[in-house]
Design a protein around this motif. Sequence first.
Motif, PDB file in Angstrom:
ATOM      1  N   SER A 503       0.813  -1.217   0.000  1.00  0.00           N
ATOM      2  CA  SER A 503       0.000   0.000   0.000  1.00  0.00           C
ATOM      3  C   SER A 503       0.851   1.274   0.000  1.00  0.00           C
ATOM      4  CB  SER A 503      -0.934   0.022   1.214  1.00  0.00           C
ATOM      5  OG  SER A 503      -0.192   0.002   2.424  1.00  0.00           O
ATOM      6  N   LYS A 526      -3.161  -2.604  -4.694  1.00  0.00           N
ATOM      7  CA  LYS A 526      -3.544  -1.994  -3.415  1.00  0.00           C
ATOM      8  C   LYS A 526      -2.749  -0.740  -3.073  1.00  0.00           C
ATOM      9  CE  LYS A 526      -6.563  -5.133  -1.987  1.00  0.00           C
ATOM     10  NZ  LYS A 526      -6.253  -6.077  -0.894  1.00  0.00           N
ATOM     11  N   GLU A 528      -1.581   2.787  -2.317  1.00  0.00           N
ATOM     12  CA  GLU A 528      -2.281   4.033  -2.012  1.00  0.00           C
ATOM     13  C   GLU A 528      -1.347   5.244  -1.994  1.00  0.00           C
ATOM     14  OE1 GLU A 528      -4.544   3.730   1.551  1.00  0.00           O
ATOM     15  OE2 GLU A 528      -5.588   1.901   0.942  1.00  0.00           O
ATOM     16  N   PRO A 549      -4.789   1.379  -9.298  1.00  0.00           N
ATOM     17  CA  PRO A 549      -6.162   1.904  -9.251  1.00  0.00           C
ATOM     18  C   PRO A 549      -6.541   2.547  -7.918  1.00  0.00           C
ATOM     19  CG  PRO A 549      -6.173  -0.487  -9.051  1.00  0.00           C
ATOM     20  CD  PRO A 549      -4.772  -0.087  -9.394  1.00  0.00           C
ATOM     21  N   CYS A 550      -5.841   2.210  -6.841  1.00  0.00           N
ATOM     22  CA  CYS A 550      -6.177   2.735  -5.507  1.00  0.00           C
ATOM     23  C   CYS A 550      -5.294   3.896  -5.079  1.00  0.00           C
ATOM     24  CB  CYS A 550      -6.086   1.614  -4.470  1.00  0.00           C
ATOM     25  SG  CYS A 550      -7.235   0.257  -4.756  1.00  0.00           S
ATOM     26  N   ARG A 552      -3.827   7.173  -3.963  1.00  0.00           N
ATOM     27  CA  ARG A 552      -4.457   8.387  -3.443  1.00  0.00           C
ATOM     28  C   ARG A 552      -3.475   9.553  -3.350  1.00  0.00           C
ATOM     29  NH1 ARG A 552      -9.302   7.793  -1.035  1.00  0.00           N
ATOM     30  NH2 ARG A 552      -8.907   9.549   0.353  1.00  0.00           N
ATOM     31  N   ASN A 574      -9.039   7.621  -8.112  1.00  0.00           N
ATOM     32  CA  ASN A 574      -8.926   7.789  -6.655  1.00  0.00           C
ATOM     33  C   ASN A 574      -7.837   8.767  -6.235  1.00  0.00           C
ATOM     34  OD1 ASN A 574     -10.970   5.968  -5.632  1.00  0.00           O
ATOM     35  ND2 ASN A 574      -9.698   4.288  -6.423  1.00  0.00           N
TER      36      ASN A 574
END
Length: 614
Positions: A503, A526, A528, A549-550, A552, A574
């Motif tokens: 992440s 996953k 971020e 895709p995740c 942030r 996102n």
Amino acid sequence: YKIDAKMQELGEDMVKHCAGLPLAIIILGGILATRYPSLTEWLKVSANVKSYLNNDKGEVLRDVLALSFDDLPPYLRPCFLYLSHFPEDYEIPADRLIQLWVAEGIVSSKQEEGDEGQIAEDVAEGYLLELAERCMIQVRERDIATLKIRSFQMHDLMRDVCLSKAKQQKFLYIADHSNECQLSTIGRVRRVSAHKFFWIQCIKSPRLRSLLLFDELLPNEEWENILPLTMISYFENRREESVNALDCFVGVLIISVIVTKIRGIWKYMFNNFNFLRVLYYEGGGDGGCKLPNDIGKLIHLRFLGLRGLKFLCTKLPSSLGNLRCLQTLDLRIESLCFNPIHVPNVLWRMQQLRHLYLPEECNRKTKLKLGTLRNLQTLVNFNTKNCYVKDLINMTSIRELEIRGPFNIEDCNTKELDKNPPIIQSKYLHSLSIINEEGIIDPRHLAHLLLSCENISKLSLDVEIRRLPEYHYLSSNLAYIKLRRCKLEEDPMPTLAELPYLSMLELHEKAFIGKEMFCSGQAFAKLEYLSLRWLNFLEEWKLSEGAMPCLRRLEIENCRQLKMLPDGLRFIANLQELKIESMPKTFKDKGEEGGEDFCKVRHVPSIIFQNCEW
């Protein structure tokens, strides 16, 4: 959970008693959050609220804070009172607090041997989380992989309640210059915390159990009080003149006076506080000539923290081996002459040790046997120059391992790594960090080490390795990876992209020295947070549709050869924040509104440019 109409009415009535004060409402919410959501439980809280909050508005907040303490279960009260040891606005490290709780016996052995088989540190972690849920502490930082509390602070008003209750119950004594005379008349003090300097010789309690110091042993401003006036006036009169032999002689005299005073402080502690369980030093500064041998008299010590102290002599006393009850030992001391530290080979005697922090640099004569430390959970600044790699296999409870300096495996079968015996057999290891500012680690030795770390969730490599180990050597549980100065010649993205739970990824300062990075579709499912900093050779970063895709948050700093933002960013819905720092102005112009790259990031709510004017 569902709240019926009667409970809602009851809750609204309790809020009215809080007189519109936000902190009071938050604390009340914390109390309710710990209760079973039933009307009966809420009625009990409501009755307490009404009995406490029957004063005017000015007293409401104080009364709610008092209620929050009185509502604590018995096992949490000493945990909360212990927070009064720390200075105002101090950011308290959670791991250090937990070690102190365990050392003081606040987390009891009965709880440690409970039905769930939790060790004391896990129980204490649960207590800390409960204090956070009750809004009695304010979380400042969480672990990036596990989201556990890393540091926190107390609200000033909550701290006032904590200090008041600790004083009422004679839980501890906070000492400073203003009350040191009063302290000298009290014969039964169990705990002393010094937020500012005071003379430790004022403590007359022989049964002192814990001493926490947050200032220097002898701050510079105190020198004028201990040095003869003739010495002070001598240097004041010679400020503008060149140094001569007499100056050096007087300077040596001053140093000898200061060293003697500091030695007196150490000797007083070690000879008068024989029942001490905790000695926590957080002030840094001058520790004198050396740590006296008399420290070996403190045989009841559970916690010894000396981090940041600077000594003239870099040899630690062998009497440390007498401290066989130690659970936490922090030896991250420094040399006033910048010499490596010598640690005697006596740590193997401390078989109750749970957390060991070695000096950042030990001298070549230091060779430590650590194989008997089977209860060790934290080991920081381990290396194979001063320790034995074979000892790691005995540390079956190790949770956090930091290697600083060389790491070499003798007689390693580098052709068939799986034929080598495992290096680590702890199923609890969750964090591995390797730091080597000068040398290089054989990537095959690193791969074999990683093969033994199948459950780690955090990996930090700050060392030249040239080649990243293949995917099957990496733990599938990895949630956080930081690579720095690795000088990877091949693109690490294809390997890292396969990690299912990753992440957070940080590639910093020559982590990769190639020109092109590529992230294919469905990669980093996953992820971020991604940080790219000081990748001086990176010219092109390609990102396919469907990758990350995740994501942030994205940070790009000082990658000055990078020509443009990747096209694939337009597909990451996102993405909430893009921070671009210390990049060429041409790069900034492309990313701003009207620039050719703006269409790729126009959907991002927050785009920040810093220091991109040149």
